[in-house]
Design an enzyme around this catalytic site. Structure first.
Site, PDB file in Angstrom:
ATOM      1  N   ASP A   1     -10.682   2.666   4.130  1.00 44.20           N
ATOM      2  CA  ASP A   1     -11.205   1.233   3.905  1.00 44.20           C
ATOM      3  C   ASP A   1     -12.618   1.002   3.734  1.00 44.20           C
ATOM      4  OD1 ASP A   1      -8.871  -0.666   3.948  1.00 44.20           O
ATOM      5  OD2 ASP A   1      -8.701  -0.131   6.086  1.00 44.20           O
TER       6      ASP A   1
ATOM      7  N   GLN B   1      -4.421  -1.574   9.767  1.00 42.18           N
ATOM      8  CA  GLN B   1      -4.183  -2.821   9.122  1.00 42.18           C
ATOM      9  C   GLN B   1      -4.788  -3.908   9.870  1.00 42.18           C
ATOM     10  OE1 GLN B   1      -3.393  -3.391   5.788  1.00 42.18           O
ATOM     11  NE2 GLN B   1      -3.663  -5.373   6.033  1.00 42.18           N
TER      12      GLN B   1
ATOM     13  N   LYS C   1       0.838  -1.412  -0.207  1.00 46.50           N
ATOM     14  CA  LYS C   1      -0.027   0.056  -0.124  1.00 46.50           C
ATOM     15  C   LYS C   1       0.772   1.275  -0.097  1.00 46.50           C
ATOM     16  CE  LYS C   1      -3.645  -2.534   2.127  1.00 46.50           C
ATOM     17  NZ  LYS C   1      -4.371  -2.891   3.388  1.00 46.50           N
TER      18      LYS C   1
HETATM   19  N1  GUN Z   1      -6.606  -6.859   6.337  1.00 51.66           N
HETATM   20  C1  GUN Z   1      -7.030  -7.663   5.270  1.00 51.66           C
HETATM   21  N2  GUN Z   1      -7.595  -6.831   4.233  1.00 51.66           N
HETATM   22  C2  GUN Z   1      -7.719  -5.665   4.709  1.00 51.66           C
HETATM   23  C3  GUN Z   1      -7.890  -4.339   4.232  1.00 51.66           C
HETATM   24  O1  GUN Z   1      -8.364  -4.064   3.022  1.00 51.66           O
HETATM   25  N3  GUN Z   1      -7.538  -3.341   5.073  1.00 51.66           N
HETATM   26  C4  GUN Z   1      -7.088  -3.402   6.143  1.00 51.66           C
HETATM   27  N4  GUN Z   1      -7.217  -2.277   7.001  1.00 51.66           N
HETATM   28  N5  GUN Z   1      -6.920  -4.486   6.836  1.00 51.66           N
HETATM   29  C5  GUN Z   1      -6.857  -5.547   5.966  1.00 51.66           C
END
Ligand code: GUN
Length: 279
Positions: free
Chosen positions: A116, A93, A49
Site C-alpha cells: 500500500d 484494509q 482487489k
Molecule cells: N482504505 C481506503 N483506501 C485504501 C487503500 O488503498 N488501502 C487500504 N489498505 N485501505 C484503504
C-alpha cells in the site's frame, strides 16, 4: 466538452503487463488481504482487489477477521505474515474498527511487504524521489496523466484534501513532476478561488457535490479521486460531473476513473515486492 479518461481500460493494460511478468517468475506472487469487521465499503474494495489478483496470476490469502479482533491478535497475524515466504505483500484494509490503532498496525507491516506504501519508511523513500513502492491512488493518477499525454511540468496543480493516503502523496508526485502545487484543506479560506487557478485539479475530499463548475477554469484537467455515495446510494465523486464536464479539457468519471487505476498500481507493487523477494 472534456475527454473522459478511461481508467478501466488503462487499468486493464497495466494489469495485463503485471500478469505477463508475474507468469515469468519462479513462484507466483502472493498477497495477504486482511479485513477486520463488517464495513460494507471495505468489503467491496477487498473483493475487487482479490478479483484483480486472480486476473494477474497473484495468489490472494484472505483473512476476514471479526469486529472484536484485538490489537494483539492482529499484530500476531501480521508478524506471522511478515515471516511467511509465500506472502510478498500484506494489505490491511482501512479503516479499522475504532478499538484498533491504525498507525501501530501500519508500522508493524514489514516495509518490504508494504504494498500500500503506507509505512513511514516507504513514504519517506517516495518523498525523496527514490521510491520502493508507489502510493497506489496518486501513482494511478500520474499514470493516467502520462497515458493521455497531459503535461504536468510548469502547470498549476491544486489538490483538494491532505490525507496521508491520497492528498499528501499526490502533492508530492505532482511536485516531483515539476508542477507548482497548492494543497487545500478544511481550513483553507476561499478554496474555490484557488481551485479556479488550477490547470490540473485533483479532488480527494470525499464530499459529494464539492467541485462545481464555478470552481473550474475553462480547459482544466479535473481528476476526481473520491468514492462517495449519493442520496440514492449510487457511487459518485466530489465533482458535479454534468456541469464540470463541458468546461474541462479532461475529466475522470466515477466509477471507472481513478478507482481501477488505484487497484492496478497495487498489482504493480505486489509484482515489485515479489521480484525483490525472488531475486
Ligand atoms: N482504505 C481506503 N483506501 C485504501 C487503500 O488503498 N488501502 C487500504 N489498505 N485501505 C484503504
Amino acid at each position: 466538452m472534456a475527454i473522459r479518461i478511461d481508467g478501466k481500460a488503462l487499468a486493464a493494460q497495466v494489469k495485463e503487463r503485471v500478469r505477463q511478468e508475474a507468469e515469468r517468475l519462479p513462484r507466483r506472487p502472493g498477497l495477504a488481504v486482511i479485513l477486520v469487521g463488517e464495513n460494507p465499503a471495505s468489503k467491496v474494495y477487498v473483493n475487487g482487489k482479490e478479483k484483480d489478483c486472480a486476473e494477474c496470476g497473484i495468489i490472494s490469502f484472505p483473512y476476514k477477521l471479526p469486529e472484536e479482533t484485538t490489537q494483539e491478535e492482529l499484530l500476531a497475524l501480521i508478524r506471522r505474515l511478515n515471516e511467511d515466504e509465500a506472502v510478498d505483500g500484506i494489505l490491511c484494509q482501512l479503516p479499522l474498527p475504532k478499538a484498533l490503532d491504525e498507525d501501530l498496525v501500519i508500522h508493524s507491516i514489514l516495509p518490504e511487504k508494504d504494498v500500500d506504501c503506507f509505512h513511514p519508511f516507504n513514504v519517506g523513500r517516495m518523498s525523496i524521489g527514490d521510491p520502493v513502492f508507489l502510493p497506489c491512488t496518486p501513482a494511478g493518477v500520474m499514470e493516467m496523466l502520462r497515458a493521455y499525454e497531459i503535461p504536468v511540468a510548469g502547470k498549476r496543480c491544486v489538490v483538494l484534501g491532505r490525507s496521508n493516503i491520497v492528498g499528501k502523496p499526490m502533492a508530492m508526485l505532482l511536485n516531483q513532476a515539476d508542477g507548482t502545487v497548492t494543497v487545500c484543506h478544511s481550513r483553507t479560506p476561499d478554496m474555490a478561488a484557488l481551485a479556479r487557478e488550477a490547470d490540473i485539479l485533483v479532488s480527494a475530499v470525499g464530499r459529494t457535490g464539492l467541485v462545481t463548475a464555478d470552481m473550474v477554469k475553462e480547459g482544466a484537467v479535473v481528476i476526481d479521486v473520491a468514492m462517495n455515495r449519493d442520496e440514492n446510494g449510487k457511487l459518485c465523486g466530489d465533482v458535479v460531473f454534468d456541469e464540470v464536464e463541458p468546461k474541462a479539457s479532461y475529466i475522470t468519471p466515477v466509477p471507472g476513473g481513478v478507482g481501477p487505476m488505484t487497484r492496478a498500481v497495487l498489482m504493480q507493487n505486489i509484482l515489485t515486492a515479489a521480484k525483490a523477494h525472488q531475486k
